[in-house]
Design a protein around this motif. Structure first.
Motif, PDB file in Angstrom:
ATOM      1  N   GLY A  46       0.384  -1.265   0.414  1.00  0.00           N
ATOM      2  CA  GLY A  46      -0.133   0.236  -0.306  1.00  0.00           C
ATOM      3  C   GLY A  46       1.237   1.264  -0.232  1.00  0.00           C
ATOM      4  N   MET A  47       1.974   1.102   0.718  1.00  0.00           N
ATOM      5  CA  MET A  47       3.024   2.576   1.016  1.00  0.00           C
ATOM      6  C   MET A  47       3.268   2.753  -0.692  1.00  0.00           C
ATOM      7  SD  MET A  47       4.177   2.289   4.668  1.00  0.00           S
ATOM      8  CE  MET A  47       4.842   3.608   4.574  1.00  0.00           C
ATOM      9  N   VAL A  50       1.284   4.249  -2.795  1.00  0.00           N
ATOM     10  CA  VAL A  50       1.101   5.720  -2.463  1.00  0.00           C
ATOM     11  C   VAL A  50       2.255   6.931  -3.021  1.00  0.00           C
ATOM     12  CG1 VAL A  50       1.230   7.786  -0.543  1.00  0.00           C
ATOM     13  CG2 VAL A  50      -0.456   5.761  -0.068  1.00  0.00           C
ATOM     14  N   VAL A  51       3.677   5.928  -3.106  1.00  0.00           N
ATOM     15  CA  VAL A  51       4.532   5.983  -3.293  1.00  0.00           C
ATOM     16  C   VAL A  51       4.998   6.324  -4.867  1.00  0.00           C
ATOM     17  CG1 VAL A  51       7.777   6.028  -3.697  1.00  0.00           C
ATOM     18  CG2 VAL A  51       6.218   5.315  -1.233  1.00  0.00           C
ATOM     19  N   ILE A  53       2.468   7.316  -6.388  1.00  0.00           N
ATOM     20  CA  ILE A  53       1.308   8.240  -6.719  1.00  0.00           C
ATOM     21  C   ILE A  53       1.681   9.685  -6.834  1.00  0.00           C
ATOM     22  CG2 ILE A  53      -1.130   6.644  -7.187  1.00  0.00           C
ATOM     23  CD1 ILE A  53      -1.450   8.096  -5.066  1.00  0.00           C
ATOM     24  N   LEU A  54       2.798   9.823  -5.486  1.00  0.00           N
ATOM     25  CA  LEU A  54       3.011  10.864  -5.476  1.00  0.00           C
ATOM     26  C   LEU A  54       3.514  11.757  -6.506  1.00  0.00           C
ATOM     27  CD1 LEU A  54       3.938  13.144  -3.421  1.00  0.00           C
ATOM     28  CD2 LEU A  54       6.229  12.235  -2.833  1.00  0.00           C
TER      29      LEU A  54
END
Lengths: 179, 206
Positions: A46-47, A50-51, A53-54
């Motif tokens: 999950g993290m 996110v990285v 999509i940053l």
């Protein structure tokens, strides 16, 4: 204690996330799985998402921020005031609604701007939250999915997809009003 | 698509800002927004970490498989003409389940595979437009493809995790307050989609 439909909806809101977590973790333990290790592995995935999509988020938030600072978004909202007066739909959300059809991340940028300008719990903020949750990127999804099947003529897909999106928006307006 | 949209947003912003004398505000917006994106991602790291972690438990414990089996009749209802045991069924199922659980990154690959499988199905049915020799520029989508896409677009997500995270980042008193309303609105849009698809499928064009 009275039972209004609204109360039930808010009750669902409050309990949904804990309930889903309880159910999934409970089921995992019943099946004698290493729930904690699985969780940690998934959390890592999950993290990573996110990285990934940053960069898009930086790009789009800057673009929306520039539009907001230049006063262009206000101009746009003013342009849509007549439409809004007719339909009882806030003109500030017209750009978000249109962009949502084309790009999910650009719409996210605009929604965050709405939260900043009007607050998350205002009528406009609530409406934006519900709308973003019940709609999808019509044109983007259609183009990549039909490309996969090498199809050129999409027949009734677009009109019905737009009708369903519209139904979702009407429902959102109604729900945001009574909340 | 995004190339034009993004480029246009920036160019418009800079030009309009220059004309209205707000160019200093534009400069600040560039700096502030980029910083904001990073702090938003820090919030998202936590929320998405928890959510995908929990979903991983659902996957390894076989819960997702159990749910898929329960969804089987629904797929049968939505796509009655896909033969039993055809690979398209499987991909459609994975796509719909992933969408409901808000696993967008798992939904899209399965969705694309489903489209390819439905393309193969048309070939198996002997649809002339789908033969190797036919030019793909005239190829019409099959009923199943249209229905599948419309249902995807109608949104199926049960819990809008991203929205909850964004709301919490921007100071909402109750970020999850929108879950119930979002489920209702999603339900409305999906019901409208299913009804209209059934009507359209009943029309002509075999």
């Amino acid at each position: 204690m009275s039972f209004s439909p609204l109360k039930i909806v808010l009750f669902v809101s409050e309990f949904m996330v804990p309930l889903v977590i309880f159910y999934i973790v409970g089921y995992g333990m019943l099946m004698k799985k290493n729930v904690y290790e699985d969780f940690v592995k998934g959390a890592k995935d999950g993290m990573m998402t996110v990285v990934q999509i940053l960069p898009t988020l930086i790009g789009l938030m800057v673009a929306v921020g520039v539009l907001r600072a230049s006063g262009f978004l206000d101009l746009l909202a003013k342009l849509f005031t007549p439409v809004a007066m007719l339909t009882n739909f806030p003109s500030e959300l017209v750009p978000l609604t249109i962009v949502r059809l084309f790009s999910s991340s650009a719409a996210t940028g605009l929604a965050l701007d709405v939260f900043k300008e009007f607050g998350t719990d205002s009528y406009i903020g609530t409406l934006a939250s519900i709308m973003m949750s019940c709609t999808e990127t019509v044109f983007y999804t259609m183009s990549i999915y039909f490309m996969a099947a090498h199809v050129k003529k999409t027949r009734w897909t677009l009109p019905i997809a737009l009708a369903s999106t519209f139904a979702g928006i009407v429902a959102s307006v109604f729900l945001a009003k009574i909340m | 698509m995004l190339n034009y949209l993004w480029g246009l947003m920036l160019l418009l912003g800079v030009i309009y800002g220059a004309f209205t004398g707000r160019i200093d505000a534009v400069t600040n917006a560039v700096l502030d927004s980029s910083k904001e994106a990073v702090s938003l991602c820090v919030t998202m790291l936590g929320v998405m970490g928890v959510w995908v972690g929990v979903m991983e438990i659902a996957k390894t414990s076989g819960l997702i498989k159990v749910l898929s089996r329960k969804m089987q009749p629904l797929i049968k209802f939505l796509f009655p003409k896909i033969p039993h045991g055809h690979e398209a069924n499987e991909f459609i199922l994975v796509n719909i389940i992933s969408n409901i659980l808000g696993l967008g990154w798992a939904a899209t690959p399965a969705g694309l595979k489903a489209m390819e499988a439905m393309e193969k199905l048309e070939k198996e049915r002997g649809n002339k437009e789908y033969l190797e020799t036919a030019s793909s520029s005239k190829r019409c989508a099959s009923n199943e493809m249209c229905t599948f896409l419309v249902i995807n677009i109608s949104s199926l997500q049960l819990i809008p995790v991203n929205m909850i995270a964004y709301r919490s980042q921007y100071g909402s008193i109750n970020p999850a307050l929108i879950v119930g309303p979002a489920i209702i609105a999603t339900f409305v849009s999906t019901i409208v989609a299913v009804i209209l698809c059934k009507v359209a499928e009943g029309g002509k064009h075999k």
